[in-house]
Structure formats: C-alpha cells, structure tokens
Design a protein around this motif. Structure first.
Motif: not given
Length: 157
Positions: A72-90
C-alpha cells in the motif's frame, strides 16, 4: 530484482502460493508493476484496489478476494492501519513509504530468500482481479486469466 524478490518474499515468507492473492492499494508507482508481475511469477493473482476507496470498501475487497499480502501507498496508510487487526487473513502488510503497519517496501524486498521460485503458471490460471464500483450493491471482482492479459497486451497497437 524487485519483481523476483517480491515474488520470493510473498511465496516464502507470507504464505503466497499458486492460486493466492497479492493486493496493491495505491496510485501509479513502480511497485504496482512489481506487485503485478510478482503475483504472476508465483501463480498468484494480483488484486488492484482503487486508492480512492474508503476503509469499509477496502475491507470488503481484501476480505472477499482473500489477499495474504497487501502492498500500500501513503494514500492508503490510514485504511491499512485500521484494517490490520480486522483482516486476519492478511499475513503481510508492506508500506511503500515506510509509514503505517508492516514492513517498508525496500526492506521487504531486501530481506527475501535468494532461492528462485519455479512455479508453473498455465494460460488459464487467474492473473488479475479488478473490482467493480458496486453501483448496484457490493463490488464484484472481475477476473482475467494469463491468456486474457497476454492477448490484450499483444493485440493493443
């Protein structure tokens, strides 16, 4: 080095495999092409996620496709941070600029195995998943095979 190294890392370190999913969330960048070709080199499908999507839409797409690695890029950093704990398959989050969850892109590339990945890929294997806008409901993944992407690239003037 980037494409091969990303493919090896995805395959060896993060559970990437033939039939797996390697996602890219960001605007145009050399890492987009490296991600696309890395996925193909190990028989996985590249999933291109629109960088303008909100977190709920990104969560749906990454969960629906079953991505195990997300670049992910800087533009999706906030989304990635918010989803890290939610998407356990990643299993692996890779930041192009070093911000947000996971490893910084260049460090991820440099830390990979030197072992070559020799994964046979067939023309009818899935190469790419692109999600629709979901105007009538949830986004749907449109799939392209290696045969389709190859035919498209050779028939375009």
């Amino acid at each position: 080095m980037g494409r091969d190294q990303l493919g090896r890392n995805n395959s060896c370190r993060t559970g990437g495999h033939h039939g797996g999913r390697l996602a890219y969330m960001g605007f145009n960048h050399p890492a987009l092409l490296e991600t696309f070709f890395a996925a193909g080199s190990i028989g996985a499908a590249a999933v291109l996620v629109n960088p303008r999507l909100r977190q709920a839409e990104v969560e749906y797409i990454l969960g629906d496709c079953g991505a195990t690695t997300v670049v992910f890029g800087q533009d999706q950093r906030e989304n990635a941070a918010g989803l890290e704990a939610e998407l356990t398959g990643v299993r692996s989050w890779v930041s192009m600029d070093g911000g947000g969850p996971g490893e910084e892109y260049e460090r991820f590339l440099a830390s990979g195995s030197e072992e070559l990945v020799d994964e046979p890929v067939e023309q009818d294997d899935l190469a790419l998943i692109m999600y629709t806008s979901g105007t009538t409901g949830r986004p749907e993944g449109a799939t392209l095979t290696h045969r389709t992407t190859s035919s498209t690239s050779t028939s375009t003037p």
